[in-house]
Design a protein around this motif. Sequence first.
Motif, short mmCIF file in Angstrom:
data_model
loop_
_atom_site.label_atom_id
_atom_site.label_comp_id
_atom_site.label_asym_id
_atom_site.label_seq_id
_atom_site.Cartn_x
_atom_site.Cartn_y
_atom_site.Cartn_z
N ALA A 184 3.96 -8.72 -0.83
CA ALA A 184 4.41 -7.50 -1.50
C ALA A 184 3.53 -7.16 -2.69
CB ALA A 184 5.87 -7.66 -1.94
N ALA A 185 3.04 -8.19 -3.39
CA ALA A 185 2.20 -7.96 -4.58
C ALA A 185 0.87 -7.29 -4.22
CB ALA A 185 1.94 -9.28 -5.30
N ASP A 186 0.48 -7.39 -2.90
CA ASP A 186 -0.80 -6.82 -2.48
C ASP A 186 -0.65 -5.41 -1.92
OD1 ASP A 186 -1.97 -9.22 -3.20
OD2 ASP A 186 -1.77 -10.08 -1.18
N VAL A 187 0.59 -4.91 -1.84
CA VAL A 187 0.82 -3.57 -1.28
C VAL A 187 1.12 -2.63 -2.44
CG1 VAL A 187 2.20 -2.18 0.28
CG2 VAL A 187 1.70 -4.56 0.86
N LYS A 188 0.26 -1.68 -2.66
CA LYS A 188 0.38 -0.79 -3.80
C LYS A 188 1.71 -0.03 -3.78
CE LYS A 188 -2.03 2.93 -6.28
NZ LYS A 188 -3.20 3.85 -6.28
N GLY A 189 2.42 -0.12 -4.88
CA GLY A 189 3.66 0.62 -5.05
C GLY A 189 4.88 0.01 -4.39
N PHE A 190 4.69 -1.08 -3.61
CA PHE A 190 5.83 -1.70 -2.92
C PHE A 190 6.30 -2.92 -3.70
CE2 PHE A 190 8.11 -4.41 -0.13
CZ PHE A 190 8.63 -3.65 0.89
N HIS A 191 7.59 -3.00 -3.95
CA HIS A 191 8.13 -4.24 -4.54
C HIS A 191 9.64 -4.31 -4.33
CE1 HIS A 191 9.15 -1.78 -8.14
NE2 HIS A 191 7.95 -1.25 -7.95
#
Length: 658
Positions: A184-191
């Motif tokens: 998740a930390a590597d997907v922009k805007g996703f958390h």
Amino acid sequence: MRAAPMSSRFLTACFALFCAALLALPATARAGEQPQHVQARLFSPVTATGTDKTAPVALEIILDDKWDTYWRTPGDAGLAPAFDWKGSENFADATVRWPAPRRQEVSDIDNIIYTGKVVFPLQIALQRPGEALKLHLKLDLLICHEICVPESHTLDFSLPAGTAEPSADAEAYKQALATLSKKAADVKGFHFDKAWVDVDPANKNYLVVEATLPDGPGKNADLFVENKAFLTFGKPEITTKDGKTDFRAEIHAPDTTAALRKSLSDGPLTLTYVDDDGKAIEGSLQLGGKPAGAEEPAAPAAIKEKIEGLDLRVLLLALLGGLILNLMPCVLPVLSLKVLSVVSHGGKDSKAAIFRNFMASSLGIIVSFWLMAGALVLLKDAGQSIGWGIQFQHPAFLIFLIAVLVLFAANMWGLFEIPIPRFIARNIPAKHEHEPTFLGHFLTGAFATLLATPCSAPFLGTAIGFALARGAVEIFAIFTFLGLGLALPYMLLAVSPRLFKYMPKPGKWMVTLKKTLAVVLLLTAVWLVHVVVVIRTMPTLDAGWQKFDVALIAPAVAEGKTVVVDVTADWCLTCKANKKFVLEQDDVQDALSADNIVKLQADWTHHDEKIAEYLRSFGRYGIPFNVVYGPDAPKGIALPELLTKKDILDAIDQAGGE
């Protein structure tokens, strides 16, 4: 673990089908004959080990059309793939990387599966970097299509020492990496933002996960939740509001809301988001409290709607269970004494007096069940363990009951009498001077209820398990029917006093019977003294039994052994009956003494939260409780409260695959 909403009948049917499939397999197939539904191989994207401390390898499995196998967390049923690397050379450890799975919903069972071709990238840690690697893998899979069958594959693969150049399978390995979940930390805007446990008006528990999805949820979005407590979850309902997406997944467990919060708070939750748009994102989150302003569930259903929604079969089971309790040795003396009180007057009491007295006892029974239901609701809401007969785990309650029994027995023996207060005596006829008051008859019913709680009976466990896994309305409804069942003989005698005309005439036999019943009650008191002593000390296991530990079950079954679990207590009279008339019988003892049998005994004389949690995992809240596990019954075969030799011997044969 069985889900609170899950149909136990459906699960039983599925499990029986699974066992039947295993039994139907030819012996040659079990011994390692080439399976027919899966092809498997190991490969590497490189030609040699190179100089790194690890070597990239992959496991490819191809399932026949319509067949599937399970993810690392299989869901409500099934088994995850098992990897055994014994016999490998220059091998230190293997890290398995799992492609994103999908959900399979069958009735109310949620499984998490793979279909078609699946490739698991593996990272092999080398004992001696730079040297050749030889892998020997025993892969165990459970594969399903209408029936489930186990398959074992033995795979060998070697990588020589030398320079690690791209191999012919480099592209296949690259494609396999693309099927893995991204962090998740590597997907922009996703958390993942928040997680909490919520409960709806029907007392169903949910895990709610709030997440920020830049593009919103994709087509057929889903969320898989993993946790240390191995709780399972249904497919979440997904709502989006103010840029936030909520995943609301029903928790498939009968535990209380407080107990679930405690279990899910033990370490972070691993969350895997998937959708049909090709996204697979994994992250973690610690469970928190319900945030202020979170959307509330719908308004509670009316009590009338909840009552109407109850399964009439469960209410009938409660009624029958309560009725059968009258035949238990702990309760029968009280009913006998009530009948004796009428016979002592030659059955000449007025119909009105008989009706009033027996209905007073009936009311005492029903009110006592209401008090128990209220206490259990309060304990459940407070997050405490609840169950049938748990008050017998407390010495203060036992000492009180012992005192009541001794006084009751002494009074029946004629050592003393307890006259009614003068202000009442002045207002009733002289011939009733030493008769119990309305309150006395009421308390007789309450006394019968107290004596009933260490006993179990057919149908009782099912009804109580259903009640305690639900809300206050269901608990009160089912406990009312339990009370009606126990009170039914009293009510029948109240409305049919003609029955007393067929009783023997008063005589000396009554004195003898009364003293005999007094001895029975006194022996009950002596038994309770023994229970108090045991609670104050440490209960001893029966000869030949090991102390229960749920962690011992799976390894024993994996070794091909059959595990018999006996949940018992010194205060449980039905447990004692099962022990004497079934478990200690010669033919059962012979079966339990076999070399492949592991006997685990869980003593619930003291309160033990681990045992309570184990019972709850089967939807049970009372004892006795017996389960048999084996290679053909890895999830266990739960036996009825009142055992028979056939029950346990058949379960041992079925679990062991005989």
